[in-house]
Design a protein around this motif. Structure first.
Motif, PDB file in Angstrom:
ATOM      1  N   ASN A   1       1.220   4.325  -3.000  1.00 34.37           N
ATOM      2  CA  ASN A   1       0.998   5.741  -2.691  1.00 34.37           C
ATOM      3  C   ASN A   1       2.208   6.633  -2.939  1.00 34.37           C
ATOM      4  OD1 ASN A   1      -1.757   6.544  -1.276  1.00 34.37           O
ATOM      5  ND2 ASN A   1      -1.310   4.414  -0.797  1.00 34.37           N
TER       6      ASN A   1
ATOM      7  N   ALA B   1      -2.561   7.429 -10.774  1.00 34.47           N
ATOM      8  CA  ALA B   1      -3.056   7.668  -9.411  1.00 34.47           C
ATOM      9  C   ALA B   1      -2.141   8.659  -8.701  1.00 34.47           C
ATOM     10  CB  ALA B   1      -3.132   6.360  -8.629  1.00 34.47           C
TER      11      ALA B   1
ATOM     12  N   LYS C   1     -10.350  12.759  -6.311  1.00 37.14           N
ATOM     13  CA  LYS C   1     -10.157  11.821  -5.194  1.00 37.14           C
ATOM     14  C   LYS C   1     -10.680  10.432  -5.549  1.00 37.14           C
ATOM     15  CE  LYS C   1      -9.699  13.998  -0.704  1.00 37.14           C
ATOM     16  NZ  LYS C   1     -10.573  14.979  -0.015  1.00 37.14           N
ATOM     17  N   SER C   2     -11.894  10.382  -6.097  1.00 37.36           N
ATOM     18  CA  SER C   2     -12.478   9.086  -6.462  1.00 37.36           C
ATOM     19  C   SER C   2     -11.683   8.452  -7.591  1.00 37.36           C
ATOM     20  CB  SER C   2     -13.935   9.237  -6.878  1.00 37.36           C
ATOM     21  OG  SER C   2     -14.659   9.901  -5.882  1.00 37.36           O
TER      22      SER C   2
ATOM     23  N   ASP D   1     -12.643  -0.525 -13.402  1.00 41.78           N
ATOM     24  CA  ASP D   1     -12.102   0.498 -12.492  1.00 41.78           C
ATOM     25  C   ASP D   1     -11.281   1.532 -13.265  1.00 41.78           C
ATOM     26  OD1 ASP D   1     -11.955  -1.927 -10.043  1.00 41.78           O
ATOM     27  OD2 ASP D   1     -12.700   0.099  -9.597  1.00 41.78           O
TER      28      ASP D   1
ATOM     29  N   SER E   1      -3.103  12.278  -7.380  1.00 44.61           N
ATOM     30  CA  SER E   1      -2.998  12.427  -5.935  1.00 44.61           C
ATOM     31  C   SER E   1      -2.227  13.684  -5.568  1.00 44.61           C
ATOM     32  CB  SER E   1      -2.310  11.186  -5.350  1.00 44.61           C
ATOM     33  OG  SER E   1      -2.291  11.270  -3.959  1.00 44.61           O
TER      34      SER E   1
ATOM     35  N   ARG F   1      -6.087   3.110  -8.342  1.00 46.29           N
ATOM     36  CA  ARG F   1      -5.345   2.174  -7.491  1.00 46.29           C
ATOM     37  C   ARG F   1      -6.035   0.825  -7.438  1.00 46.29           C
ATOM     38  NH1 ARG F   1      -3.475   6.643  -3.314  1.00 46.29           N
ATOM     39  NH2 ARG F   1      -1.660   7.324  -4.522  1.00 46.29           N
ATOM     40  N   ALA F   2      -7.361   0.834  -7.413  1.00 50.28           N
ATOM     41  CA  ALA F   2      -8.096  -0.437  -7.422  1.00 50.28           C
ATOM     42  C   ALA F   2      -7.795  -1.202  -8.714  1.00 50.28           C
ATOM     43  CB  ALA F   2      -9.594  -0.176  -7.287  1.00 50.28           C
TER      44      ALA F   2
ATOM     45  N   SER G   1      -8.675   6.619  -6.217  1.00 43.58           N
ATOM     46  CA  SER G   1      -8.919   5.311  -5.591  1.00 43.58           C
ATOM     47  C   SER G   1      -9.282   4.257  -6.626  1.00 43.58           C
ATOM     48  CB  SER G   1      -9.964   5.425  -4.476  1.00 43.58           C
ATOM     49  OG  SER G   1     -11.242   5.550  -5.020  1.00 43.58           O
ATOM     50  N   HIS G   2      -9.950   4.669  -7.716  1.00 43.73           N
ATOM     51  CA  HIS G   2     -10.263   3.674  -8.757  1.00 43.73           C
ATOM     52  C   HIS G   2      -9.048   3.304  -9.585  1.00 43.73           C
ATOM     53  CE1 HIS G   2     -14.532   2.831  -8.325  1.00 43.73           C
ATOM     54  NE2 HIS G   2     -14.651   4.071  -7.896  1.00 43.73           N
TER      55      HIS G   2
ATOM     56  N   ASP H   1       0.835  -1.209   0.000  1.00 36.18           N
ATOM     57  CA  ASP H   1       0.000   0.000   0.000  1.00 36.18           C
ATOM     58  C   ASP H   1       0.864   1.250   0.000  1.00 36.18           C
ATOM     59  OD1 ASP H   1      -2.614  -1.438   2.129  1.00 36.18           O
ATOM     60  OD2 ASP H   1      -2.307  -1.474  -0.050  1.00 36.18           O
TER      61      ASP H   1
END
Lengths: 130, 421
Positions: free
Chosen positions: A19, B407, B381-382, B367, B411, B388-389, B385-386, A15
């Motif tokens: 990031n 992402a 933001k959404s 995704d 970010s 990364r999914a 996360s998608h 994770d």
């Protein structure tokens, strides 16, 4: 002599990686590509693979009828294999040297230490007469 | 004998002749698996002898004679168990006047029908097609698919056994079956093309470049079935897609999406050929999925810049395609086209309808597309996360790298907008 060099990490390390800032990701991807090419050019690379994200990992057992039963629940502390190299070299020391090169894969500034790799010999030596 | 030929021209000659020779041998002996081995051996013998002694005046007759000899050797060595069949086969050989008969023109097509038979798994069909019709060596096929040679040899051997066990005859399909069987052939050729196209990284071509091989084989089918518009459509689709190959990845091998590609390195000649093919096929009226996909590719390839893309036309084509094709990827692409024409919100609505499709539920592309549309809609933001999914679900390393990078990019934009540095 064949050695496997493994990158293992717990889920929170995966994770953390996901990031990273863009420049750090790109530097890491470029490093890996370049490193693989170097190993190929040096004639030591047997194989290298990256594995799917740990979310895709499943424990599979045979059920009572022999059919597979899958389970995706793992303890938090579990280390997942992220990827590996198998190299064919003259000595253990050479394998360690290659692992040290892999260990220098770039990470975001301020990350303490370097990446650890697990190194073990692959059982590929032919048997001597007993 | 002719002059010392170059090895490249011998290789090319063998590649063209071996399917024809295989056709002749299978017709005579009715044993596809053994015939394939015999022709391989003849081909290897030629590859060794012709550079030394010169190419024979009738190379096809040479190959056929050697292959027939191998077949009779094979039959003799099995004679203990197959006594009666042996007598008949040997009789057939000895009563043949000449092996220099004209090849049946569509033996290549019959071979393709056989190798792409729906009873075979796609992997088997692909391996067998590349071997028996494409004339690639086992090593070349293994290399192209990143498996050990022994593994590929087994796969081919088992595929031939399947054909034997299924009693698939060496003959053209009946007119009732023909449509379905031809679709099976086109599907295998498409799979080969896709493997080659998606596996190539910029200028780094695999040895035995699969996409070129797929194009070559599809050209042959097109030549044999010039009136078939779906064959023409598939050829056009391959040409129009392959034309973009060099722009698809960075020199380092990372993926570049269509909207950001350097169009000056697209192969304009190939694009012209593809456009000509699809323009000729569409008006004939029997429109099918390959033609529609080719038409969509043509619209993309015609745009000088990404901003010039005629999205309304693409959307109309996807509307049609989604009625002809059950492929869920079509519906995803349709949603993207809808977003480009009617706005991201509309595209996202279409994606919501897809969430219930079990084939897409855990697919990384759902995704990834959602992330892209969320970004277009301004919901960073959404989108993060998608992305990364999607990264967590894909089995392609270059794709994962791309998705994680997107992402990360978004970010940091989110952080910047929030005043965090």
């Amino acid at each position: 002599m064949k050695y496997i060099l493994m990158m293992n990490a717990t889920r929170d390390v995966f994770d953390w990686f996901a990031n990273w800032p863009k420049e750090d990701l790109e530097a890491n991807f470029a490093f890996m590509r370049n490193f693989n090419k170097q190993l190929k050019d040096e004639g030591v690379l047997v194989s290298t693979e990256g594995l799917a994200w740990p979310d895709q990992a499943r424990i599979v057992r045979a059920g009572p009828d022999g059919e597979p039963i899958t389970d995706g629940v793992f303890p938090e502390s579990k280390e997942f294999l992220a990827g590996y190299w198998i190299v064919d070299v003259e000595s253990e020391e050479e394998a360690y040297k290659i692992a040290a090169r892999a260990s220098l894969a770039p990470a975001p500034k301020g990350t303490p230490g370097t990446m650890p790799l697990e190194v073990r010999q692959v059982m590929s030596r032919p048997p001597e007469d007993l | 004998m002719t002059d010392q030929p170059s090895n490249v021209s011998i290789e090319h000659l063998l590649q063209t002749l071996t399917p024809q020779v295989l056709g002749a041998v299978v017709r005579k002996f009715r044993d596809f698996a053994a015939a394939e081995d015999a022709v391989q051996e003849a081909s290897l013998a030629a590859a060794v002898q012709w550079p030394r002694e010169g190419t024979p005046d009738n190379p096809r007759a040479w190959l056929t004679t050697v292959a027939y000899r191998r077949m009779t050797d094979h039959i003799r060595s099995e004679s203990a168990r197959r006594h009666r069949e042996t007598e008949i086969a040997l009789e057939t050989v000895y009563t043949t006047e000449s092996v220099e008969t004209e090849p049946q023109e569509d033996d290549t097509l019959v071979l393709l029908f056989m190798c792409c038979h729906p009873a075979l798994t796609p992997a088997s069909a692909i391996a067998l097609t590349l071997r028996a019709v494409g004339g690639l060596t086992t090593a070349e096929i293994a290399h192209a698919f990143l498996v050990p040679e022994a593994t590929m040899a087994q796969r081919i051997s088992r595929a031939k056994q399947s054909i034997k066990n299924s009693g698939i005859p060496f003959s053209s399909p009946t007119s009732e079956e023909r449509g379905q069987r031809l679709r099976a052939v086109l599907h295998v050729l498409y799979l080969i093309f896709n493997e080659g196209y998606t596996s190539s990284a910029g200028a780094e071509l695999r040895r035995g470049d699969l996409s070129l091989e797929a194009i070559r084989l599809t050209r042959i089918v097109h030549g044999l079935q010039p009136a078939d518009t779906e064959v023409a459509g598939l050829l056009a689709l391959m040409l129009l897609t392959d034309a973009r190959r060099l722009a698809r990845t960075t020199p380092a091998g990372e993926l570049i999406p269509l909207a950001e590609q350097d169009r000056s390195v697209w192969d304009r000649q190939q694009i012209q050929e593809g456009i000509a093919l699809i323009s000729a096929a569409l008006p004939k009226g029997s429109v099918g999925p390959y033609q529609l996909q080719a038409a969509i590719a043509a619209v993309h390839d015609e745009a000088a810049r990404a901003e010039d893309t005629d999205w309304p036309q693409i959307l109309a084509l996807y509307d049609l395609l989604s009625r002809l094709s059950a492929n869920p990827m079509v519906r995803l692409n349709h949603a993207v086209a809808a977003a480009m024409v009617h706005g991201a919100t509309k595209g996202l609505e279409l994606l919501d309808a897809l969430k219930a499709d079990p084939r897409l539920a855990n697919h990384h592309r759902l995704d990834a597309v959602r992330a892209h549309l969320l970004e277009l809609a301004g919901d960073r933001k959404s989108a993060v996360s998608h992305y990364r999914a999607a990264a967590g679900k894909t089995a392609s390393l270059p794709e994962r790298n791309y998705l994680l990078t997107q992402a990360a990019r978004l970010s940091s934009e989110v952080d910047a907008l929030a005043g965090i540095n």
